[in-house]
Design an enzyme around this catalytic site. Structure first.
Site, PDB file in Angstrom:
ATOM      1  N   TYR A  74       0.754  -1.278   0.079  1.00 22.73           N
ATOM      2  CA  TYR A  74      -0.016   0.059  -0.102  1.00 22.73           C
ATOM      3  C   TYR A  74       0.920   1.204  -0.170  1.00 22.73           C
ATOM      4  CZ  TYR A  74       0.953   0.964   4.755  1.00 22.73           C
ATOM      5  OH  TYR A  74       1.637   1.293   6.201  1.00 22.73           O
TER       6      TYR A  74
ATOM      7  N   ARG B  57       6.970   4.937  -5.011  1.00 21.08           N
ATOM      8  CA  ARG B  57       7.240   4.008  -3.892  1.00 21.08           C
ATOM      9  C   ARG B  57       6.147   2.777  -4.064  1.00 21.08           C
ATOM     10  NH1 ARG B  57       7.170   5.901   2.080  1.00 21.08           N
ATOM     11  NH2 ARG B  57       5.001   6.207   1.591  1.00 21.08           N
TER      12      ARG B  57
ATOM     13  N   ARG C 198      -7.631 -20.460  -1.561  1.00 19.14           N
ATOM     14  CA  ARG C 198      -6.430 -20.234  -0.931  1.00 19.14           C
ATOM     15  C   ARG C 198      -5.307 -21.161  -1.151  1.00 19.14           C
ATOM     16  NH1 ARG C 198      -4.150 -22.110   3.651  1.00 19.14           N
ATOM     17  NH2 ARG C 198      -3.322 -20.346   5.095  1.00 19.14           N
TER      18      ARG C 198
ATOM     19  N   HIS D 260      -0.763 -21.172  -1.217  1.00 17.12           N
ATOM     20  CA  HIS D 260       0.302 -20.236  -0.697  1.00 17.12           C
ATOM     21  C   HIS D 260       0.961 -19.821  -1.848  1.00 17.12           C
ATOM     22  CE1 HIS D 260      -0.407 -21.834   3.206  1.00 17.12           C
ATOM     23  NE2 HIS D 260       0.552 -21.059   3.767  1.00 17.12           N
TER      24      HIS D 260
ATOM     25  N   LYS E 282       6.447  -1.615   1.705  1.00 13.17           N
ATOM     26  CA  LYS E 282       5.005  -1.228   2.485  1.00 13.17           C
ATOM     27  C   LYS E 282       4.064  -2.200   2.166  1.00 13.17           C
ATOM     28  CE  LYS E 282       3.146   3.453   3.128  1.00 13.17           C
ATOM     29  NZ  LYS E 282       3.761   3.583   4.657  1.00 13.17           N
TER      30      LYS E 282
ATOM     31  N   GLU F 186      12.779   2.733  13.260  1.00  6.92           N
ATOM     32  CA  GLU F 186      11.789   3.819  13.166  1.00  6.92           C
ATOM     33  C   GLU F 186      10.863   3.713  13.991  1.00  6.92           C
ATOM     34  OE1 GLU F 186      10.313   2.876   9.041  1.00  6.92           O
ATOM     35  OE2 GLU F 186       9.907   0.584   9.591  1.00  6.92           O
TER      36      GLU F 186
ATOM     37  N   LEU G 203      11.274   1.765   6.348  1.00  2.00           N
ATOM     38  CA  LEU G 203      10.575   2.025   5.151  1.00  2.00           C
ATOM     39  C   LEU G 203      11.214   3.364   4.595  1.00  2.00           C
ATOM     40  CD1 LEU G 203       8.094   1.809   3.451  1.00  2.00           C
ATOM     41  CD2 LEU G 203       6.885   3.481   4.478  1.00  2.00           C
TER      42      LEU G 203
END
Length: 281
Positions: free
Chosen positions: A33, A52, A100, A102, A143, A178, A202
């Site tokens: 995101y 980014r 579902r 992996h 992110k 951070e 990040l």
């Protein structure tokens, strides 16, 4: 509209939007995101955030369903549908939909967007922070949507009456990384110190603006690791994020900190806010 949610070409009020259970976000949090502020219907630093966003997707081999320009055009189109132009603009892409499993789902990912009213803080009011060991994975530069450790750290700050948790790696000589949802920096010897952009932090957009502003104002900048003791004894502690461009800390783990470089701090803060205001006129 008061709020706006977008999913794979459809949009409406956020509470009215429905996401299929087959989206991989439900199984694995499989996505990335980005987000940033919007003022007067102008999205701040939109190109930097989109760059980014695409980089995070590439690091996880997620196929984007749009180009950078298409996403930029879409975001600018959607903000104009809102009742207010002062917004928090959030967008994510998940790996796609399917049973579902992996192993990766093939094909383009699913694009989500949410728009909610929000205001940028001017940074004049100090915040309280706590410290906590950084137990996150070693892909903090991506992110990703997998934010459980950050959520837990943020909850610990709330329970302590603080606004943010500053994280450190105990197995790396207490290196400060951070915050739970921000970047952290210090002023020492009238110079800005900030952690390097390796896999432990990040690469924040607000962080980049802070560095550029410090250099523009003639302050030295060192992108080097620093430890917990250095943090506690710094002239000032700064916290930056896309939602809060420059906050400063006056209490850490219940003890007073900072206050050693107020003029430098105010010069940086005021110029960053002015930059934001001018860019979003």
């Amino acid at each position: 509209m008061k709020t706006l949610g977008y999913y794979k070409g459809k949009y409406g009020e956020i509470d009215e939007m429905m996401i299929p259970m087959s989206d991989r976000v439900h199984w694995f949090g499989d996505g990335v995101y980005d987000a940033g502020p919007c003022r007067n219907y102008h999205i701040f630093a939109i190109d930097e955030h989109i760059d980014r966003f695409f980089n995070s997707a590439a690091l996880l081999e997620i196929q984007m369903p749009v180009t950078k320009q298409e996403l930029k055009d879409l975001l600018n189109e959607l903000v104009k549908k809102m009742d207010t132009g002062n917004l928090f603009v959030y967008y994510q892409v998940t790996r796609g939909s399917g049973p579902r499993n992996h192993v990766f789902t093939e094909g383009p990912g699913n694009l989500w967007i949410t728009l909610t009213p929000a205001e940028i803080r001017d940074g004049k009011t100090p915040i309280k922070c706590i410290t906590e060991q950084d137990t996150r994975f070693y892909h903090c530069n991506v992110k990703t949507l997998n934010l459980i450790p950050s959520c837990v750290a943020a909850e610990h700050a709330k329970r302590a009456g603080a606004q943010e948790t500053i994280l450190y790696r105990h197995n790396m000589q207490d290196r400060v990384t951070e915050c739970a949802h921000s970047n952290c920096h210090i002023i020492k010897d009238n110079k800005l110190y900030t952690a390097p952009t390796d896999e432990l932090i990040l690469p924040g957009i607000a962080r980049a603006h802070l560095i550029r502003m410090c250099k523009k104002l003639g302050y030295g900048v060192a992108e080097v690791p620093y430890d917990l003791d250095t943090l506690r004894n710094a002239q000032e502690i700064l916290v930056t994020s896309s939602s809060n461009l420059c906050l400063y800390v006056n209490e850490l783990d219940g003890k007073p900190v900072g206050g050693g470089a107020p003029e430098m701090l105010e010069n940086i803060r005021s110029h960053l806010i002015d930059e934001f205001m001018e860019a979003t006129e």
